[in-house]
Enzyme design. Structure first.
Site, PDB file in Angstrom:
ATOM      1  N   SER A 207      16.858   2.268 -33.982  1.00 51.86           N
ATOM      2  CA  SER A 207      17.771   3.175 -33.298  1.00 51.86           C
ATOM      3  C   SER A 207      18.182   2.561 -31.956  1.00 51.86           C
ATOM      4  CB  SER A 207      17.116   4.548 -33.145  1.00 51.86           C
ATOM      5  OG  SER A 207      18.054   5.510 -32.729  1.00 51.86           O
ATOM      6  N   GLU A 330      21.394   8.546 -42.623  1.00 53.73           N
ATOM      7  CA  GLU A 330      21.040   8.536 -41.207  1.00 53.73           C
ATOM      8  C   GLU A 330      21.213   9.901 -40.521  1.00 53.73           C
ATOM      9  OE1 GLU A 330      19.750   6.146 -39.426  1.00 53.73           O
ATOM     10  OE2 GLU A 330      20.234   4.229 -40.363  1.00 53.73           O
ATOM     11  N   HIS A 431      17.490   9.223 -40.613  1.00 56.91           N
ATOM     12  CA  HIS A 431      17.258   8.336 -39.465  1.00 56.91           C
ATOM     13  C   HIS A 431      15.768   8.281 -39.151  1.00 56.91           C
ATOM     14  CE1 HIS A 431      18.610   6.134 -35.962  1.00 56.91           C
ATOM     15  NE2 HIS A 431      17.937   6.930 -35.155  1.00 56.91           N
TER      16      HIS A 431
END
Length: 527
Positions: A207, A330, A431
Protein backbone atom coordinates in the site's frame (compact mmCIF):
# COMPACT_ATOMS: atom_id res chain seq x y z
CA UNK A 1 33.29 4.32 16.72
CA UNK A 2 32.65 0.60 16.30
CA UNK A 3 35.62 -1.21 14.78
CA UNK A 4 35.39 -3.69 11.91
CA UNK A 5 36.36 -6.57 14.18
CA UNK A 6 33.50 -5.70 16.52
CA UNK A 7 30.92 -5.59 13.75
CA UNK A 8 31.97 -9.00 12.47
CA UNK A 9 31.01 -10.85 15.65
CA UNK A 10 28.17 -11.02 18.12
CA UNK A 11 28.62 -11.74 21.80
CA UNK A 12 26.54 -14.69 23.02
CA UNK A 13 24.92 -14.06 26.41
CA UNK A 14 22.33 -16.00 28.36
CA UNK A 15 19.45 -13.62 27.65
CA UNK A 16 20.17 -13.22 23.96
CA UNK A 17 22.82 -12.16 21.47
CA UNK A 18 24.56 -8.82 21.89
CA UNK A 19 25.52 -7.09 18.64
CA UNK A 20 27.56 -3.91 18.10
CA UNK A 21 26.11 -1.06 16.04
CA UNK A 22 27.49 2.35 15.11
CA UNK A 23 25.64 3.88 18.09
CA UNK A 24 26.29 1.18 20.69
CA UNK A 25 25.68 -2.45 21.55
CA UNK A 26 22.16 -3.93 21.45
CA UNK A 27 20.84 -7.08 23.08
CA UNK A 28 18.35 -9.21 21.21
CA UNK A 29 16.13 -12.01 22.46
CA UNK A 30 15.35 -15.46 21.20
CA UNK A 31 12.03 -16.31 19.55
CA UNK A 32 12.63 -20.00 19.06
CA UNK A 33 15.81 -20.31 16.98
CA UNK A 34 15.42 -16.76 15.59
CA UNK A 35 17.06 -13.77 17.26
CA UNK A 36 14.94 -10.62 17.37
CA UNK A 37 15.81 -7.04 18.28
CA UNK A 38 12.90 -4.60 18.70
CA UNK A 39 13.12 -0.84 18.33
CA UNK A 40 16.79 -0.28 17.60
CA UNK A 41 17.07 3.50 17.05
CA UNK A 42 18.34 4.44 13.61
CA UNK A 43 17.87 8.18 14.25
CA UNK A 44 17.40 10.59 17.14
CA UNK A 45 13.98 11.59 18.49
CA UNK A 46 12.33 14.20 16.26
CA UNK A 47 11.27 16.62 18.97
CA UNK A 48 11.41 20.40 19.23
CA UNK A 49 13.30 22.03 16.39
CA UNK A 50 13.82 18.56 14.84
CA UNK A 51 10.08 17.99 14.48
CA UNK A 52 9.80 18.95 10.81
CA UNK A 53 13.41 18.31 9.85
CA UNK A 54 15.24 15.31 8.34
CA UNK A 55 16.43 12.65 10.77
CA UNK A 56 19.80 12.90 12.50
CA UNK A 57 21.93 10.03 13.86
CA UNK A 58 21.01 8.67 17.30
CA UNK A 59 23.17 9.62 20.25
CA UNK A 60 25.67 6.94 21.22
CA UNK A 61 25.02 4.99 24.39
CA UNK A 62 27.33 3.20 26.80
CA UNK A 63 26.83 -0.38 27.88
CA UNK A 64 24.24 -2.64 26.26
CA UNK A 65 20.80 -1.43 25.15
CA UNK A 66 18.11 -4.05 25.70
CA UNK A 67 15.85 -4.39 22.65
CA UNK A 68 13.03 -6.56 23.96
CA UNK A 69 10.08 -4.16 23.76
CA UNK A 70 8.58 -1.90 21.10
CA UNK A 71 9.28 1.80 21.48
CA UNK A 72 6.98 4.69 20.68
CA UNK A 73 4.98 4.43 17.49
CA UNK A 74 4.58 7.36 15.12
CA UNK A 75 1.84 9.80 16.26
CA UNK A 76 -1.41 9.09 14.41
CA UNK A 77 -5.17 8.97 14.71
CA UNK A 78 -5.95 5.33 15.40
CA UNK A 79 -8.42 3.89 12.90
CA UNK A 80 -10.28 0.60 12.72
CA UNK A 81 -8.53 -0.34 9.47
CA UNK A 82 -5.15 -0.71 11.17
CA UNK A 83 -5.18 -2.96 14.25
CA UNK A 84 -2.59 -1.62 16.70
CA UNK A 85 -2.01 -3.07 20.17
CA UNK A 86 -3.53 -0.73 22.76
CA UNK A 87 -0.45 -1.00 24.98
CA UNK A 88 1.69 0.79 22.38
CA UNK A 89 2.35 4.46 23.07
CA UNK A 90 2.67 7.24 20.52
CA UNK A 91 5.55 9.67 20.59
CA UNK A 92 8.29 11.38 18.61
CA UNK A 93 11.00 8.91 19.61
CA UNK A 94 9.62 6.74 16.82
CA UNK A 95 12.55 6.32 14.42
CA UNK A 96 13.49 2.73 15.15
CA UNK A 97 13.58 -0.62 13.42
CA UNK A 98 13.21 -4.31 14.24
CA UNK A 99 15.62 -7.03 13.13
CA UNK A 100 15.03 -10.78 12.87
CA UNK A 101 18.14 -12.90 12.27
CA UNK A 102 17.74 -16.53 11.19
CA UNK A 103 19.24 -19.51 13.05
CA UNK A 104 23.03 -19.69 13.20
CA UNK A 105 23.55 -16.20 11.79
CA UNK A 106 24.71 -14.49 15.01
CA UNK A 107 26.46 -15.59 18.16
CA UNK A 108 28.78 -18.51 18.75
CA UNK A 109 27.09 -20.70 16.14
CA UNK A 110 27.24 -18.09 13.38
CA UNK A 111 28.61 -19.40 10.12
CA UNK A 112 28.18 -19.47 6.38
CA UNK A 113 27.78 -16.65 3.92
CA UNK A 114 26.03 -13.39 4.87
CA UNK A 115 22.27 -13.71 4.50
CA UNK A 116 20.04 -11.75 2.10
CA UNK A 117 18.28 -8.81 3.77
CA UNK A 118 14.60 -7.88 3.40
CA UNK A 119 13.62 -4.37 4.58
CA UNK A 120 9.88 -3.86 5.15
CA UNK A 121 7.93 -0.58 4.83
CA UNK A 122 4.46 -0.84 6.37
CA UNK A 123 1.34 0.59 4.76
CA UNK A 124 -1.49 2.73 6.11
CA UNK A 125 -2.37 5.44 3.56
CA UNK A 126 0.71 7.47 4.62
CA UNK A 127 -1.05 8.32 7.90
CA UNK A 128 -1.55 5.05 9.83
CA UNK A 129 0.34 1.99 10.96
CA UNK A 130 3.56 0.93 12.62
CA UNK A 131 6.29 -1.67 12.36
CA UNK A 132 5.05 -2.96 15.74
CA UNK A 133 1.94 -4.56 14.21
CA UNK A 134 1.91 -8.30 14.84
CA UNK A 135 1.21 -9.12 11.21
CA UNK A 136 4.65 -7.75 10.28
CA UNK A 137 6.53 -10.07 12.64
CA UNK A 138 9.44 -11.32 10.53
CA UNK A 139 10.28 -14.51 12.44
CA UNK A 140 8.71 -16.97 9.99
CA UNK A 141 10.23 -15.27 6.96
CA UNK A 142 13.66 -15.25 8.60
CA UNK A 143 13.47 -18.90 9.66
CA UNK A 144 11.90 -20.19 6.43
CA UNK A 145 14.19 -18.37 4.04
CA UNK A 146 17.42 -17.95 6.01
CA UNK A 147 17.18 -14.17 5.52
CA UNK A 148 17.58 -11.19 7.82
CA UNK A 149 14.32 -9.24 8.04
CA UNK A 150 14.17 -5.56 9.02
CA UNK A 151 10.93 -3.69 9.79
CA UNK A 152 11.12 0.11 9.68
CA UNK A 153 9.10 2.51 11.81
CA UNK A 154 8.92 6.01 10.31
CA UNK A 155 7.01 9.27 10.55
CA UNK A 156 3.57 9.34 8.95
CA UNK A 157 0.64 11.73 8.59
CA UNK A 158 1.23 15.39 9.41
CA UNK A 159 4.70 14.68 10.78
CA UNK A 160 5.87 12.52 7.89
CA UNK A 161 3.95 13.20 4.68
CA UNK A 162 2.30 16.61 5.06
CA UNK A 163 4.52 19.09 3.21
CA UNK A 164 4.65 22.25 5.33
CA UNK A 165 7.65 23.77 3.55
CA UNK A 166 5.42 26.37 1.89
CA UNK A 167 4.66 27.74 5.36
CA UNK A 168 8.28 28.02 6.49
CA UNK A 169 11.47 27.34 4.55
CA UNK A 170 12.96 25.46 7.51
CA UNK A 171 10.39 22.66 7.20
CA UNK A 172 11.39 19.74 4.98
CA UNK A 173 9.05 17.84 2.63
CA UNK A 174 8.89 14.03 2.39
CA UNK A 175 10.08 13.43 5.94
CA UNK A 176 8.75 9.88 5.92
CA UNK A 177 10.91 9.13 2.89
CA UNK A 178 13.90 10.78 4.57
CA UNK A 179 13.36 8.50 7.56
CA UNK A 180 13.25 5.43 5.33
CA UNK A 181 16.50 6.46 3.64
CA UNK A 182 18.13 6.89 7.07
CA UNK A 183 16.97 3.37 7.95
CA UNK A 184 18.46 2.01 4.71
CA UNK A 185 21.73 3.77 5.52
CA UNK A 186 21.64 2.14 8.96
CA UNK A 187 21.16 -1.25 7.27
CA UNK A 188 24.13 -0.55 4.98
CA UNK A 189 26.36 0.32 7.95
CA UNK A 190 25.16 -2.22 10.54
CA UNK A 191 23.38 -5.24 9.12
CA UNK A 192 26.55 -7.32 8.70
CA UNK A 193 26.76 -7.64 12.49
CA UNK A 194 23.32 -9.27 12.42
CA UNK A 195 24.37 -11.80 9.77
CA UNK A 196 23.02 -9.83 6.82
CA UNK A 197 24.60 -8.95 3.48
CA UNK A 198 24.55 -5.16 2.92
CA UNK A 199 25.16 -5.86 -0.78
CA UNK A 200 21.94 -7.88 -1.14
CA UNK A 201 19.05 -5.80 0.21
CA UNK A 202 15.46 -6.15 -0.98
CA UNK A 203 13.15 -3.24 -0.15
CA UNK A 204 9.52 -4.37 0.06
CA UNK A 205 6.30 -2.76 1.17
CA UNK A 206 2.53 -2.74 0.82
CA UNK A 207 0.00 0.00 0.00
CA UNK A 208 1.55 3.36 0.96
CA UNK A 209 4.68 1.44 1.96
CA UNK A 210 4.80 0.14 -1.61
CA UNK A 211 4.20 3.68 -2.86
CA UNK A 212 7.32 4.62 -0.92
CA UNK A 213 9.17 1.74 -2.60
CA UNK A 214 8.28 2.94 -6.10
CA UNK A 215 9.10 6.54 -5.15
CA UNK A 216 12.49 5.58 -3.70
CA UNK A 217 13.25 3.56 -6.84
CA UNK A 218 13.32 6.89 -8.71
CA UNK A 219 15.18 9.00 -6.13
CA UNK A 220 18.84 9.83 -6.84
CA UNK A 221 19.44 9.74 -3.07
CA UNK A 222 18.82 5.98 -2.81
CA UNK A 223 21.32 4.75 -5.39
CA UNK A 224 23.07 1.69 -4.00
CA UNK A 225 21.04 1.52 -0.78
CA UNK A 226 18.91 -1.39 -1.99
CA UNK A 227 19.27 -3.82 -4.85
CA UNK A 228 15.83 -5.36 -5.44
CA UNK A 229 12.28 -4.18 -4.83
CA UNK A 230 8.85 -5.68 -4.16
CA UNK A 231 5.82 -3.37 -4.41
CA UNK A 232 2.54 -4.86 -3.13
CA UNK A 233 -0.47 -2.75 -4.22
CA UNK A 234 1.47 0.50 -4.73
CA UNK A 235 -0.49 3.76 -5.22
CA UNK A 236 2.37 4.76 -7.49
CA UNK A 237 0.65 7.79 -9.03
CA UNK A 238 -0.61 9.24 -5.73
CA UNK A 239 2.09 11.89 -5.48
CA UNK A 240 1.38 15.57 -4.87
CA UNK A 241 2.63 18.69 -6.59
CA UNK A 242 4.13 21.43 -4.43
CA UNK A 243 1.21 23.69 -5.33
CA UNK A 244 -1.34 21.18 -4.15
CA UNK A 245 0.67 20.39 -1.01
CA UNK A 246 0.75 24.11 -0.19
CA UNK A 247 -3.05 24.27 -0.27
CA UNK A 248 -3.31 21.31 2.08
CA UNK A 249 -0.77 22.87 4.43
CA UNK A 250 -2.78 26.09 4.56
CA UNK A 251 -5.92 24.12 5.46
CA UNK A 252 -3.98 22.38 8.22
CA UNK A 253 -3.12 25.74 9.75
CA UNK A 254 -6.81 26.69 9.63
CA UNK A 255 -7.80 23.50 11.44
CA UNK A 256 -5.23 24.33 14.11
CA UNK A 257 -6.61 27.88 14.27
CA UNK A 258 -3.20 29.36 13.51
CA UNK A 259 -2.40 32.30 11.29
CA UNK A 260 0.55 32.16 8.85
CA UNK A 261 2.45 34.35 11.29
CA UNK A 262 2.05 31.62 13.91
CA UNK A 263 3.55 28.86 11.76
CA UNK A 264 6.52 28.36 14.07
CA UNK A 265 4.08 27.42 16.85
CA UNK A 266 3.87 24.03 15.11
CA UNK A 267 7.23 23.16 16.63
CA UNK A 268 5.96 23.61 20.20
CA UNK A 269 2.32 22.55 20.00
CA UNK A 270 1.38 19.43 21.97
CA UNK A 271 1.58 16.39 19.75
CA UNK A 272 -2.02 15.42 20.56
CA UNK A 273 -3.27 18.68 19.07
CA UNK A 274 -1.27 18.14 15.87
CA UNK A 275 -2.57 14.59 15.54
CA UNK A 276 -6.19 15.55 16.17
CA UNK A 277 -6.16 18.24 13.47
CA UNK A 278 -4.37 15.88 11.11
CA UNK A 279 -7.07 13.27 11.65
CA UNK A 280 -9.73 15.76 10.57
CA UNK A 281 -7.65 16.75 7.54
CA UNK A 282 -6.96 13.15 6.47
CA UNK A 283 -10.71 12.44 6.38
CA UNK A 284 -11.75 15.80 4.97
CA UNK A 285 -9.64 15.82 1.81
CA UNK A 286 -10.78 12.48 0.32
CA UNK A 287 -14.38 13.21 1.33
CA UNK A 288 -14.36 16.50 -0.59
CA UNK A 289 -12.16 15.26 -3.43
CA UNK A 290 -12.53 11.49 -3.84
CA UNK A 291 -9.33 9.76 -4.90
CA UNK A 292 -7.03 12.34 -3.29
CA UNK A 293 -5.06 12.10 -0.05
CA UNK A 294 -4.01 14.92 2.25
CA UNK A 295 -0.65 13.36 3.04
CA UNK A 296 1.52 11.68 0.40
CA UNK A 297 4.96 12.01 -1.18
CA UNK A 298 5.57 15.37 -2.86
CA UNK A 299 7.60 16.30 -5.94
CA UNK A 300 10.04 18.49 -4.05
CA UNK A 301 12.67 18.88 -6.79
CA UNK A 302 15.28 17.26 -4.54
CA UNK A 303 14.50 13.88 -3.03
CA UNK A 304 11.84 13.42 -5.72
CA UNK A 305 12.98 15.53 -8.71
CA UNK A 306 9.90 14.59 -10.78
CA UNK A 307 6.76 12.51 -10.47
CA UNK A 308 8.01 8.96 -9.89
CA UNK A 309 5.74 7.54 -12.62
CA UNK A 310 7.28 10.00 -15.11
CA UNK A 311 10.79 8.93 -14.11
CA UNK A 312 9.81 5.31 -14.62
CA UNK A 313 8.46 6.10 -18.08
CA UNK A 314 11.60 8.08 -18.94
CA UNK A 315 13.75 5.08 -17.98
CA UNK A 316 15.14 6.81 -14.89
CA UNK A 317 14.22 4.24 -12.25
CA UNK A 318 17.16 2.45 -10.63
CA UNK A 319 18.33 -0.63 -12.53
CA UNK A 320 17.22 -3.50 -10.30
CA UNK A 321 14.87 -6.51 -10.34
CA UNK A 322 11.29 -5.64 -9.43
CA UNK A 323 8.25 -7.65 -8.33
CA UNK A 324 5.02 -5.69 -8.42
CA UNK A 325 1.36 -6.57 -8.18
CA UNK A 326 -2.08 -5.91 -6.78
CA UNK A 327 -4.97 -7.79 -5.20
CA UNK A 328 -7.99 -8.71 -7.28
CA UNK A 329 -10.54 -6.86 -5.11
CA UNK A 330 -8.53 -4.00 -3.64
CA UNK A 331 -11.37 -1.56 -2.93
CA UNK A 332 -13.68 -3.99 -1.12
CA UNK A 333 -11.94 -3.52 2.23
CA UNK A 334 -12.52 0.24 2.12
CA UNK A 335 -16.24 -0.38 1.57
CA UNK A 336 -16.31 -2.83 4.48
CA UNK A 337 -14.69 -0.36 6.89
CA UNK A 338 -16.57 2.64 5.45
CA UNK A 339 -13.24 4.38 4.98
CA UNK A 340 -13.19 7.69 3.08
CA UNK A 341 -9.67 6.99 1.78
CA UNK A 342 -11.02 5.46 -1.45
CA UNK A 343 -14.21 6.30 -3.37
CA UNK A 344 -16.43 3.20 -3.26
CA UNK A 345 -19.82 4.53 -4.36
CA UNK A 346 -20.94 5.47 -7.89
CA UNK A 347 -21.41 9.11 -6.89
CA UNK A 348 -17.92 9.36 -5.37
CA UNK A 349 -16.35 7.68 -8.39
CA UNK A 350 -18.10 10.13 -10.73
CA UNK A 351 -16.69 13.04 -8.73
CA UNK A 352 -13.25 11.45 -8.95
CA UNK A 353 -13.52 11.10 -12.73
CA UNK A 354 -14.63 14.73 -13.05
CA UNK A 355 -11.62 15.85 -10.99
CA UNK A 356 -9.27 13.72 -13.09
CA UNK A 357 -10.65 15.24 -16.28
CA UNK A 358 -10.30 18.76 -14.88
CA UNK A 359 -6.73 18.20 -13.73
CA UNK A 360 -5.31 16.52 -16.82
CA UNK A 361 -5.35 18.39 -20.14
CA UNK A 362 -5.19 15.12 -22.06
CA UNK A 363 -8.26 13.70 -20.32
CA UNK A 364 -11.01 14.93 -22.65
CA UNK A 365 -14.63 13.82 -22.22
CA UNK A 366 -13.94 11.34 -25.02
CA UNK A 367 -11.02 9.81 -23.11
CA UNK A 368 -13.11 9.57 -19.95
CA UNK A 369 -15.80 7.83 -21.99
CA UNK A 370 -13.23 5.34 -23.31
CA UNK A 371 -12.15 4.51 -19.76
CA UNK A 372 -15.65 4.18 -18.37
CA UNK A 373 -16.61 1.90 -21.26
CA UNK A 374 -14.59 -0.82 -19.53
CA UNK A 375 -16.94 -0.61 -16.53
CA UNK A 376 -20.51 -1.42 -17.63
CA UNK A 377 -21.59 -1.63 -13.97
CA UNK A 378 -20.26 1.79 -13.04
CA UNK A 379 -23.68 2.89 -11.81
CA UNK A 380 -23.61 0.02 -9.28
CA UNK A 381 -21.40 -0.51 -6.25
CA UNK A 382 -19.44 -3.35 -7.86
CA UNK A 383 -18.58 -1.17 -10.84
CA UNK A 384 -17.52 1.69 -8.58
CA UNK A 385 -15.30 -0.67 -6.60
CA UNK A 386 -13.66 -1.95 -9.78
CA UNK A 387 -13.01 1.57 -11.07
CA UNK A 388 -11.56 2.67 -7.73
CA UNK A 389 -9.32 -0.41 -7.56
CA UNK A 390 -7.95 0.19 -11.04
CA UNK A 391 -7.45 3.95 -10.72
CA UNK A 392 -5.62 3.74 -7.39
CA UNK A 393 -3.68 0.48 -7.68
CA UNK A 394 -4.06 -1.79 -10.72
CA UNK A 395 -3.21 0.60 -13.53
CA UNK A 396 -0.42 2.44 -11.67
CA UNK A 397 1.23 -0.93 -11.00
CA UNK A 398 0.94 -1.85 -14.68
CA UNK A 399 2.35 1.51 -15.79
CA UNK A 400 5.35 1.01 -13.50
CA UNK A 401 5.86 -2.55 -14.76
CA UNK A 402 5.59 -1.54 -18.42
CA UNK A 403 8.25 1.13 -17.96
CA UNK A 404 10.65 -0.68 -15.64
CA UNK A 405 10.63 -3.90 -17.69
CA UNK A 406 12.20 -2.03 -20.59
CA UNK A 407 15.55 -2.06 -18.79
CA UNK A 408 15.34 -4.37 -15.74
CA UNK A 409 13.91 -7.81 -14.89
CA UNK A 410 10.32 -7.36 -13.76
CA UNK A 411 7.63 -9.75 -12.55
CA UNK A 412 3.95 -8.94 -12.01
CA UNK A 413 1.36 -10.81 -9.97
CA UNK A 414 -2.31 -10.54 -9.06
CA UNK A 415 -3.31 -11.97 -5.69
CA UNK A 416 -6.69 -13.62 -6.25
CA UNK A 417 -6.98 -16.00 -3.30
CA UNK A 418 -9.70 -15.49 -0.71
CA UNK A 419 -10.97 -17.84 2.00
CA UNK A 420 -14.64 -18.94 1.92
CA UNK A 421 -15.46 -16.43 4.66
CA UNK A 422 -13.89 -13.51 2.82
CA UNK A 423 -15.76 -14.49 -0.34
CA UNK A 424 -19.05 -14.75 1.59
CA UNK A 425 -18.42 -11.31 3.14
CA UNK A 426 -17.86 -9.86 -0.37
CA UNK A 427 -14.33 -8.86 0.58
CA UNK A 428 -12.63 -11.41 -1.65
CA UNK A 429 -8.95 -10.69 -2.22
CA UNK A 430 -9.27 -7.22 -0.75
CA UNK A 431 -6.57 -4.67 -0.02
CA UNK A 432 -3.88 -5.99 2.35
CA UNK A 433 -5.35 -9.51 2.47
CA UNK A 434 -2.10 -10.89 1.02
CA UNK A 435 -0.09 -9.75 4.06
CA UNK A 436 -0.57 -12.85 6.26
CA UNK A 437 0.38 -15.01 3.26
CA UNK A 438 3.63 -13.08 2.70
CA UNK A 439 4.67 -13.12 6.37
CA UNK A 440 3.09 -16.47 7.28
CA UNK A 441 1.22 -14.78 10.15
CA UNK A 442 -2.45 -15.70 10.42
CA UNK A 443 -4.74 -14.67 13.27
CA UNK A 444 -3.04 -11.36 13.99
CA UNK A 445 -6.02 -9.15 13.09
CA UNK A 446 -8.49 -8.18 15.79
CA UNK A 447 -11.38 -10.69 15.87
CA UNK A 448 -10.01 -12.27 12.70
CA UNK A 449 -12.94 -13.97 10.91
CA UNK A 450 -10.83 -15.25 8.02
CA UNK A 451 -11.34 -18.96 8.71
CA UNK A 452 -14.84 -19.00 10.21
CA UNK A 453 -15.97 -21.02 7.19
CA UNK A 454 -12.79 -23.10 6.93
CA UNK A 455 -10.00 -22.92 4.38
CA UNK A 456 -7.00 -22.87 6.70
CA UNK A 457 -5.23 -25.81 5.03
CA UNK A 458 -5.46 -24.29 1.55
CA UNK A 459 -4.46 -20.88 2.91
CA UNK A 460 -1.37 -22.46 4.45
CA UNK A 461 -0.42 -23.92 1.08
CA UNK A 462 -0.94 -20.56 -0.67
CA UNK A 463 1.13 -18.85 2.01
CA UNK A 464 3.92 -21.40 1.64
CA UNK A 465 4.18 -20.83 -2.11
CA UNK A 466 3.97 -17.05 -1.71
CA UNK A 467 6.67 -16.93 0.96
CA UNK A 468 8.98 -19.16 -1.07
CA UNK A 469 8.62 -16.93 -4.14
CA UNK A 470 9.30 -13.74 -2.16
CA UNK A 471 12.25 -15.37 -0.42
CA UNK A 472 13.72 -16.75 -3.65
CA UNK A 473 13.51 -13.28 -5.17
CA UNK A 474 15.35 -11.81 -2.17
CA UNK A 475 18.05 -14.47 -2.32
CA UNK A 476 18.48 -15.04 -6.06
CA UNK A 477 16.66 -12.17 -7.85
CA UNK A 478 14.21 -14.64 -9.42
CA UNK A 479 10.83 -15.43 -7.75
CA UNK A 480 10.92 -19.19 -8.30
CA UNK A 481 9.27 -21.22 -5.54
CA UNK A 482 11.82 -24.03 -6.14
CA UNK A 483 9.23 -26.64 -5.16
CA UNK A 484 7.64 -27.57 -8.48
CA UNK A 485 5.26 -24.58 -8.42
CA UNK A 486 4.19 -22.90 -11.62
CA UNK A 487 7.04 -21.22 -13.49
CA UNK A 488 6.68 -17.45 -13.34
CA UNK A 489 8.22 -15.82 -16.43
CA UNK A 490 9.41 -12.22 -16.40
CA UNK A 491 7.00 -9.50 -17.47
CA UNK A 492 7.27 -8.06 -20.96
CA UNK A 493 5.18 -5.05 -22.07
CA UNK A 494 4.13 -6.91 -25.24
CA UNK A 495 2.73 -9.97 -23.43
CA UNK A 496 2.17 -8.63 -19.88
CA UNK A 497 2.64 -12.11 -18.43
CA UNK A 498 1.21 -12.18 -14.90
CA UNK A 499 1.13 -14.75 -12.11
CA UNK A 500 -2.36 -15.19 -10.64
CA UNK A 501 -1.90 -16.38 -7.04
CA UNK A 502 -4.82 -18.56 -6.03
CA UNK A 503 -5.67 -22.05 -4.80
CA UNK A 504 -3.72 -23.15 -7.85
CA UNK A 505 -1.33 -20.57 -9.30
CA UNK A 506 -1.74 -19.73 -12.98
CA UNK A 507 0.36 -17.73 -15.42
CA UNK A 508 -1.77 -15.64 -17.79
CA UNK A 509 -0.81 -13.22 -20.52
CA UNK A 510 -2.40 -9.80 -20.08
CA UNK A 511 -5.24 -10.76 -17.69
CA UNK A 512 -6.35 -7.10 -17.61
CA UNK A 513 -6.35 -6.65 -21.39
CA UNK A 514 -9.62 -4.72 -21.50
CA UNK A 515 -8.37 -2.28 -18.87
CA UNK A 516 -5.16 -1.61 -20.77
CA UNK A 517 -7.16 -0.93 -23.90
CA UNK A 518 -9.44 1.50 -22.08
CA UNK A 519 -6.90 3.34 -19.92
CA UNK A 520 -4.03 3.40 -22.41
CA UNK A 521 -0.44 4.13 -21.51
CA UNK A 522 -0.91 7.68 -20.22
CA UNK A 523 -0.41 7.62 -16.46
CA UNK A 524 -3.19 9.35 -14.55
CA UNK A 525 -2.50 10.40 -10.98
CA UNK A 526 -3.98 12.50 -8.24
CA UNK A 527 -1.46 15.31 -7.96
Amino acid sequence: MTTQSETDTAEQVEDGPVVPTTAGRVRGHWDGPVAVWRSIPYAAPVTGAKRFRPPTPPERWDGVRDCALFGEIAPQTMGNMVPVDSVLKMGEDCLWLNVWSPPNSVGEQAGGEPRPVMVWLHGGAYCLGTAAQAIYDGRKLAETGDVVVVGVNYRIGALGFLDLSSLFHGFTPNLGLHDQIAALEWVRDNIAAFGGDPGNVTLFGESSGAGCVTALMTSPRTSGLFHKAIAQSPPATTVLSQERAAGVAQRYLELLELSPAQTMDLIDLPIDRLVQAAGVLMDEVPMKEPGRLAAAPVVDGDLLPEYPIHRFQLGRSHRMPLMIGTNKDEASLFRLFKSPIMPVTPDAVNVMLHDVAAGHPGMSPERIAEITSAYPDLAKTRGALAMSTDAAFRMPAHWVADAHARHSPTWTYRFDYATPMLRAARVGAGHATELPYVFGNFGTLNHDPTFWLGGRKVAGEVSGRTMRRWLAFAAHSVPAALDGSKHWPPYQPASRTTLLIDTIDRVVDNPDRDLHAAWGDQAVGFS
